[in-house]
Design a protein around this motif. Structure first.
Motif, PDB file in Angstrom:
ATOM      1  N   ASN A 228       6.367  -5.623 -12.808  1.00 21.49           N
ATOM      2  CA  ASN A 228       5.314  -6.079 -13.713  1.00 21.49           C
ATOM      3  C   ASN A 228       4.201  -6.881 -13.046  1.00 21.49           C
ATOM      4  N   GLU A 229       4.197  -6.979 -11.736  1.00 15.18           N
ATOM      5  CA  GLU A 229       3.129  -7.673 -11.019  1.00 15.18           C
ATOM      6  C   GLU A 229       2.365  -6.677 -10.149  1.00 15.18           C
ATOM      7  N   LYS A 230       1.193  -7.114  -9.688  1.00 18.69           N
ATOM      8  CA  LYS A 230       0.449  -6.280  -8.751  1.00 18.69           C
ATOM      9  C   LYS A 230       1.129  -6.360  -7.389  1.00 18.69           C
ATOM     10  N   TYR A 231       1.276  -5.186  -6.763  1.00 14.44           N
ATOM     11  CA  TYR A 231       2.104  -5.160  -5.551  1.00 14.44           C
ATOM     12  C   TYR A 231       1.650  -4.082  -4.572  1.00 14.44           C
ATOM     13  N   ILE A 232       2.099  -4.283  -3.331  1.00 18.18           N
ATOM     14  CA  ILE A 232       2.041  -3.252  -2.296  1.00 18.18           C
ATOM     15  C   ILE A 232       3.426  -2.628  -2.228  1.00 18.18           C
ATOM     16  N   PHE A 233       3.494  -1.314  -2.333  1.00 20.32           N
ATOM     17  CA  PHE A 233       4.780  -0.644  -2.172  1.00 20.32           C
ATOM     18  C   PHE A 233       4.963  -0.304  -0.701  1.00 20.32           C
ATOM     19  N   CYS A 234       5.959  -0.921  -0.076  1.00 18.63           N
ATOM     20  CA  CYS A 234       6.261  -0.684   1.337  1.00 18.63           C
ATOM     21  C   CYS A 234       7.523   0.154   1.424  1.00 18.63           C
ATOM     22  N   TYR A 235       7.322   1.437   1.699  1.00 18.80           N
ATOM     23  CA  TYR A 235       8.453   2.358   1.772  1.00 18.80           C
ATOM     24  C   TYR A 235       8.653   2.759   3.227  1.00 18.80           C
ATOM     25  N   PHE A 236       9.480   1.971   3.915  1.00 17.94           N
ATOM     26  CA  PHE A 236       9.731   2.172   5.336  1.00 17.94           C
ATOM     27  C   PHE A 236      11.161   2.659   5.547  1.00 17.94           C
ATOM     28  N   LEU A 237      11.294   3.795   6.200  1.00 18.35           N
ATOM     29  CA  LEU A 237      12.604   4.314   6.561  1.00 18.35           C
ATOM     30  C   LEU A 237      12.946   4.015   8.018  1.00 18.35           C
ATOM     31  N   GLY A 238      11.923   3.788   8.831  1.00 17.29           N
ATOM     32  CA  GLY A 238      12.123   3.521  10.255  1.00 17.29           C
ATOM     33  C   GLY A 238      12.457   2.067  10.534  1.00 17.29           C
ATOM     34  N   GLU A 239      12.562   1.756  11.831  1.00 16.23           N
ATOM     35  CA  GLU A 239      13.064   0.453  12.251  1.00 16.23           C
ATOM     36  C   GLU A 239      11.990  -0.476  12.805  1.00 16.23           C
ATOM     37  N   ASN A 240      10.741  -0.074  12.774  1.00 17.14           N
ATOM     38  CA  ASN A 240       9.689  -0.844  13.424  1.00 17.14           C
ATOM     39  C   ASN A 240       9.391  -2.138  12.655  1.00 17.14           C
ATOM     40  N   GLU A 241       9.740  -3.268  13.259  1.00 18.85           N
ATOM     41  CA  GLU A 241       9.541  -4.550  12.579  1.00 18.85           C
ATOM     42  C   GLU A 241       8.064  -4.905  12.472  1.00 18.85           C
ATOM     43  N   ASN A 242       7.260  -4.448  13.402  1.00 21.33           N
ATOM     44  CA  ASN A 242       5.828  -4.758  13.360  1.00 21.33           C
ATOM     45  C   ASN A 242       5.177  -4.187  12.108  1.00 21.33           C
ATOM     46  N   HIS A 243       5.671  -3.048  11.627  1.00 16.71           N
ATOM     47  CA  HIS A 243       5.121  -2.474  10.402  1.00 16.71           C
ATOM     48  C   HIS A 243       5.326  -3.442   9.237  1.00 16.71           C
ATOM     49  N   ARG A 244       6.485  -4.070   9.198  1.00 16.52           N
ATOM     50  CA  ARG A 244       6.751  -5.054   8.142  1.00 16.52           C
ATOM     51  C   ARG A 244       5.829  -6.268   8.280  1.00 16.52           C
ATOM     52  N   LEU A 245       5.626  -6.714   9.519  1.00 12.78           N
ATOM     53  CA  LEU A 245       4.780  -7.891   9.743  1.00 12.78           C
ATOM     54  C   LEU A 245       3.335  -7.604   9.350  1.00 12.78           C
TER      55      LEU A 245
END
Length: 389
Positions: A228-245
């Motif tokens: 119910n809030e405005k959001y970024i959907f982060c759909y990561f299947l890989g292991e790259n931590e930099n993508h999360r950062l």
């Protein structure tokens, strides 16, 4: 009415796999054919064990086992996460039970499968997704080797998932490809592989999920709100931590929440703390709606990318695999972006992510390209099925 036996991966715990099977069935039935998903279980025997010995020398297969064991070992330290994953897996199973009604009884053993193929089906179709991965070769199921020689065999958008076939598998790959009456593949690289092995020029068609328009998907999976809030959907299947950062940095810049679906393919330590909403009690319907209602989508997933395009989202796709790796499966995204001419939606580490994602996408042109690919693909499927009657 002719009955099409389907060799498809319908019961896997993967959103994209379930969606592409749903689309495949929908499109074939729209063309006037009955479908049935063929369910096959191997019987453990000495001959089966001997037959699978080559797998022990397949690097991709061994890497998959190592990765799976590593994931399970790491997750075992967190019983609450294991319990949550069980909840999600149950939701996957319920979606399959609710949506894939026309399924065969289980055929146990190769002889049972071959006998059923002779009696119960008029033609056979395998596809889509990465069913022809070199590590899958020993299954003999997704290559339609059980289907009688005299009955038509079709592949729709079937993918090798890799850029090249190992040298020691080329003869066997050539053999099963030559048995198929109609071949199409999902990637440009796949067409090259088939041509190199068989001399056949085959059509590159769209992933089954693109066979349906946005409007058709809206009817098949109605819109509903998951968060119910405005959001970024982060759909990561890989292991790259930099993508999360990078995602967290973007969320801070735009004052948005982050929604994730963690621990699907890998255990990534940062995912224990990454995101404002870590979702488990969701199914494939929810996955589609998380994309529909996101402000932005960040993903390293092929089908995450496709549904971002279908829903005209501002998205960026990251590479899940090192492009130099022999185990890279980036070719399907490479092919999609080239065909649709959207290479600028690939993550570029030399630019600020915020600059990349806010750039407008000419969805008028993109959707025209999708429609052209869709029409060509439906024509292939229509003609292949009609020629097989």
């Amino acid at each position: 009415m002719n009955k099409v036996g389907l060799s498809v991966c319908y019961d896997t715990k993967n959103f994209g796999s379930q969606l592409q099977v749903l689309a495949t069935i929908n499109q074939i039935e729209k063309l006037g054919y009955d479908t049935e998903i063929i369910r096959y279980k191997k019987k453990i025997s000495l001959s089966l064990i001997i037959q699978n010995i080559p797998r022990l020398f397949n690097g991709q297969y061994i890497n998959g086992l190592i990765k799976s064991n590593k994931k399970n070992k790491l997750l075992s330290k967190y019983p609450e996460i294991v319990d949550n994953i069980k909840i999600r897996n149950n939701r996957f199973s319920k979606f399959a039970n609710d949506n894939f009604i026309n399924v065969s009884n289980f055929y146990y053993g190769w002889h049972s499968l071959k006998n059923a193929a002779k009696k119960n089906y008029d033609m056979f179709l395998c596809g889509s997704d990465q069913l022809w991965l070199p590590s899958n070769l020993e299954s003999h199921f997704y290559t339609l080797e059980y289907a009688p020689n005299e009955k038509p065999k079709i592949s729709y958008a079937t993918s090798f998932g890799v850029g090249e076939i190992p040298w020691y598998q080329k003869n066997r790959t050539k053999k099963y490809l030559n048995r198929l009456n109609h071949i199409s593949t999902r990637e440009l690289k796949g067409a090259e592989i088939i041509n190199d092995l068989t001399g056949r020029d085959v059509q590159v068609v769209c992933d089954p999920t693109l066979l349906l328009t946005k409007e058709e998907w809206d009817k098949l999976i109605p819109n509903h709100t998951v968060v119910n809030e405005k959001y970024i959907f982060c759909y990561f299947l890989g292991e790259n931590e930099n993508h999360r950062l990078q995602a967290q940095k973007l969320a801070n810049q735009f004052n948005l929440k982050i929604v994730t679906i963690p621990f699907l393919d890998n255990y990534v330590e940062i995912d224990r703390f990454f995101g404002d909403y870590s979702l488990y009690d969701i199914d494939t319907n929810d996955f589609v709606n998380l994309i529909r209602n996101a402000e932005f989508v960040l993903t390293d997933s092929f089908h995450g990318t496709i549904f971002s395009i279908l829903n005209n989202k501002k998205f960026i796709t990251f590479n899940r695999f090192d492009s130099k790796s022999k185990n890279s499966r980036n070719s399907r995204i490479d092919s999609l972006f080239k065909v649709l001419n959207i290479q600028e939606r690939r993550y570029n580490s030399k630019l600020e992510l915020s600059e990349q994602i806010i750039k407008d996408i000419d969805y008028g042109t993109v959707i025209n390209n999708v429609e052209s690919l869709r029409n060509d693909s439906i024509n292939y499927l229509t003609n292949a099925l009609a020629a097989s009657e």
